[in-house]
Design a protein around this motif. Structure first.
Motif, short mmCIF file in Angstrom:
data_model
loop_
_atom_site.label_atom_id
_atom_site.label_comp_id
_atom_site.label_asym_id
_atom_site.label_seq_id
_atom_site.Cartn_x
_atom_site.Cartn_y
_atom_site.Cartn_z
N ARG A 103 -84.27 -14.94 -1.48
CA ARG A 103 -84.82 -17.07 -1.36
C ARG A 103 -84.00 -17.76 -1.69
NH1 ARG A 103 -87.74 -17.00 -7.72
NH2 ARG A 103 -89.16 -18.39 -7.08
N ILE A 104 -82.89 -17.34 -1.22
CA ILE A 104 -81.59 -18.70 -1.38
C ILE A 104 -81.88 -19.08 -0.03
CG2 ILE A 104 -79.71 -19.49 -1.15
CD1 ILE A 104 -78.93 -17.58 -4.33
N ALA A 105 -81.70 -17.71 1.02
CA ALA A 105 -81.61 -17.93 2.43
C ALA A 105 -82.71 -18.91 3.07
CB ALA A 105 -81.44 -16.97 3.16
N LYS A 106 -83.49 -18.72 1.90
CA LYS A 106 -85.52 -18.88 3.10
C LYS A 106 -85.65 -20.33 1.59
CE LYS A 106 -86.62 -15.84 5.65
NZ LYS A 106 -85.71 -15.53 7.18
N LEU A 107 -85.11 -20.89 0.85
CA LEU A 107 -85.41 -22.71 0.66
C LEU A 107 -85.63 -22.85 1.52
CD1 LEU A 107 -82.52 -22.78 -2.59
CD2 LEU A 107 -85.24 -22.13 -2.64
N PRO A 108 -86.50 -24.26 0.92
CA PRO A 108 -86.63 -24.91 2.82
C PRO A 108 -86.00 -26.16 2.88
CG PRO A 108 -88.88 -24.78 0.35
CD PRO A 108 -87.21 -24.53 -0.03
N SER A 109 -84.71 -26.93 2.35
CA SER A 109 -83.89 -27.40 2.97
C SER A 109 -82.19 -26.83 2.57
CB SER A 109 -83.39 -28.64 1.87
OG SER A 109 -84.93 -29.07 1.60
N PRO A 110 -82.24 -26.80 3.43
CA PRO A 110 -80.37 -26.54 4.14
C PRO A 110 -79.03 -26.23 2.76
CG PRO A 110 -81.06 -28.18 5.08
CD PRO A 110 -81.91 -28.13 4.08
N VAL A 111 -79.49 -24.82 3.14
CA VAL A 111 -77.89 -24.80 1.43
C VAL A 111 -76.17 -24.64 2.03
CG1 VAL A 111 -77.31 -22.52 0.24
CG2 VAL A 111 -80.14 -22.85 0.30
N ILE A 112 -75.72 -25.11 1.61
CA ILE A 112 -73.80 -24.96 1.88
C ILE A 112 -73.32 -23.89 0.34
CG2 ILE A 112 -72.57 -26.92 2.43
CD1 ILE A 112 -74.62 -29.28 2.64
N ALA A 113 -72.70 -23.64 1.31
CA ALA A 113 -71.61 -22.58 0.43
C ALA A 113 -70.04 -23.69 0.33
CB ALA A 113 -72.09 -20.91 0.73
N ALA A 114 -69.91 -23.64 -1.05
CA ALA A 114 -68.44 -24.17 -0.62
C ALA A 114 -67.56 -23.65 -1.42
CB ALA A 114 -68.31 -25.82 -1.47
N ILE A 115 -66.17 -23.07 -0.29
CA ILE A 115 -65.75 -21.39 -1.22
C ILE A 115 -64.36 -21.95 -1.06
CG2 ILE A 115 -65.51 -19.36 -0.68
CD1 ILE A 115 -67.89 -19.49 1.64
N ASP A 116 -63.77 -21.84 -2.12
CA ASP A 116 -62.45 -21.16 -2.50
C ASP A 116 -62.11 -20.29 -3.45
OD1 ASP A 116 -59.51 -22.11 -2.83
OD2 ASP A 116 -59.80 -22.94 -4.55
N GLY A 117 -60.63 -19.76 -2.72
CA GLY A 117 -60.64 -18.22 -3.65
C GLY A 117 -61.24 -17.69 -3.28
N PHE A 118 -62.05 -16.04 -4.23
CA PHE A 118 -62.76 -14.94 -3.61
C PHE A 118 -63.65 -15.12 -3.23
CE2 PHE A 118 -59.55 -13.12 -6.21
CZ PHE A 118 -58.68 -12.53 -5.27
N ALA A 119 -64.36 -14.33 -2.20
CA ALA A 119 -65.33 -14.40 -1.98
C ALA A 119 -65.70 -13.18 -1.74
CB ALA A 119 -66.18 -15.48 -0.94
N LEU A 120 -66.09 -12.18 -2.51
CA LEU A 120 -65.95 -10.55 -1.81
C LEU A 120 -66.99 -10.27 -2.50
CD1 LEU A 120 -62.53 -9.86 -3.25
CD2 LEU A 120 -63.06 -10.37 -1.01
N GLY A 121 -67.22 -9.19 -2.07
CA GLY A 121 -69.03 -8.00 -1.88
C GLY A 121 -69.84 -9.05 -2.04
N GLY A 122 -70.48 -9.09 -3.21
CA GLY A 122 -71.73 -9.81 -3.65
C GLY A 122 -71.27 -11.27 -3.12
N GLY A 123 -70.40 -11.61 -3.59
CA GLY A 123 -69.99 -13.54 -3.73
C GLY A 123 -69.63 -13.49 -2.18
N LEU A 124 -69.85 -12.95 -1.74
CA LEU A 124 -69.57 -13.11 0.70
C LEU A 124 -71.12 -12.72 1.00
CD1 LEU A 124 -68.65 -13.72 3.12
CD2 LEU A 124 -68.10 -11.52 3.41
N GLU A 125 -71.87 -11.77 0.56
CA GLU A 125 -73.45 -11.68 0.68
C GLU A 125 -73.87 -12.81 -0.27
OE1 GLU A 125 -74.48 -7.21 1.01
OE2 GLU A 125 -73.28 -7.74 -1.26
N LEU A 126 -73.56 -13.61 -0.32
CA LEU A 126 -73.77 -14.91 -1.09
C LEU A 126 -73.90 -15.57 -0.25
CD1 LEU A 126 -75.97 -16.99 -3.46
CD2 LEU A 126 -73.46 -17.16 -4.91
N ALA A 127 -72.46 -16.66 0.06
CA ALA A 127 -71.63 -17.38 1.03
C ALA A 127 -72.85 -17.13 2.23
CB ALA A 127 -70.90 -16.88 1.26
N LEU A 128 -73.14 -15.70 2.29
CA LEU A 128 -73.91 -15.68 3.82
C LEU A 128 -75.42 -16.15 3.91
CD1 LEU A 128 -72.75 -11.62 4.89
CD2 LEU A 128 -72.18 -14.12 6.10
N ALA A 129 -76.46 -15.95 2.74
CA ALA A 129 -77.72 -16.78 2.92
C ALA A 129 -77.47 -17.79 2.81
CB ALA A 129 -78.08 -16.36 0.61
N ALA A 130 -76.28 -18.70 2.64
CA ALA A 130 -76.08 -20.42 3.16
C ALA A 130 -76.81 -20.50 4.52
CB ALA A 130 -75.11 -21.03 2.42
#
Length: 262
Positions: A103-130
């Motif tokens: 649902r995040i990936a399909k939002l009408p407007s662009p999504v930006i993930a700003a990442i510091d520290g761990f983006a592991l497991g579901g965290g990386l998958e959330l970032a990949l949706a951006a």
């Protein structure tokens, strides 16, 4: 117009702020390194409902957590393992995390993930949706699911190879490789690196850069980008026909011509 901050005022896992042309969602569970639990999932769904109705650029970021080494930035360390351990077959079929990330990936407007520290497991998958990812040199990207007896079932099995290519994606998914920020930049997993103290400003700069473009042109570009090749150029022509009649097209092109005359 919906007052996003009023609607989201009772959120506990996310802190929502609205700025000119964009919204910032800050994951705020520092005590568990922003582990993604069902409360956070529900709040992301509620936020998505608002942004589907009134499109705005979304910045997703983390917070600062106290560690034995002092304060450290944290994006999301993954799904909440305590909750994940208790999930069974029917929970997997519900697609709890995969559904909200899609649902995040399909939002009408662009999504930006700003990442510091761990983006592991579901965290990386959330970032990949951006649509765009920015990070710090010290960020850590990985998919440790196989070590826990499961797969990266919320998007990484297909989004990761689109981002970094098959060989590196397999190394991350099946050999436990963890990338730092510089490696993520070199592999095109992230678009730009910032020092930790400059990450928020970097996210705002990215949001402002996108917001300066015509919102409808950006929105249609995002919608058409992932469509299968066999529907192009027909859908491109239809979208262009819509834009050719927009006031923004005439105003922006006239402004461009006026600047050339100076």
């Amino acid at each position: 117009m919906t007052d996003i901050q009023t609607v989201t005022a009772d959120f506990t896992a996310l802190k929502i702020t609205e700025e000119d042309g964009f919204v910032i969602a800050r994951m705020n569970r520092p005590e568990v390194r922003n582990a993604i639990d069902e409360t956070m999932v529900d709040e992301f769904h509620a936020l998505c409902a608002l942004l589907e109705r009134e499109p705005k650029i979304l910045v997703i970021t983390g917070c600062v957590a106290e560690t034995s080494k002092g304060p450290r930035g944290i994006f999301a360390s993954g799904a909440d393992i305590a909750q994940l351990r208790e999930r069974r077959r029917e929970d997997a079929l519900r697609g709890i995390n995969s559904g909200v990330f899609q649902r995040i990936a399909k939002l009408p407007s662009p999504v930006i993930a700003a990442i510091d520290g761990f983006a592991l497991g579901g965290g990386l998958e959330l970032a990949l949706a951006a649509d765009f990812r920015i990070a710090t040199p010290g960020a850590k990207f990985g998919q440790p699911e196989a070590n826990l007896g499961i797969i990266a079932g919320a998007g990484a099995l297909w989004r990761l190879k689109e981002a970094v290519g098959n060989p590196l994606a397999k190394e991350i998914l099946m050999a436990g490789r963890v990338l730092n920020g510089e490696e993520a930049l070199q592999s095109h997993l992230v678009n730009e690196l910032f020092a930790p103290e400059e990450l928020d400003a970097g996210a705002r700069a990215w949001a402002e850069k996108i917001a300066a473009l015509d919102p409808l042109a950006v929105r249609l570009s995002k919608q058409l980008f992932d469509m299968p090749a066999d529907v192009h150029p027909a859908v491109d022509n239809i979208a262009q026909a819509v834009l050719f009649e927009s006031e923004a097209k005439f105003d922006r092109m006239q402004a461009f011509l006026d600047r050339k005359k100076k």
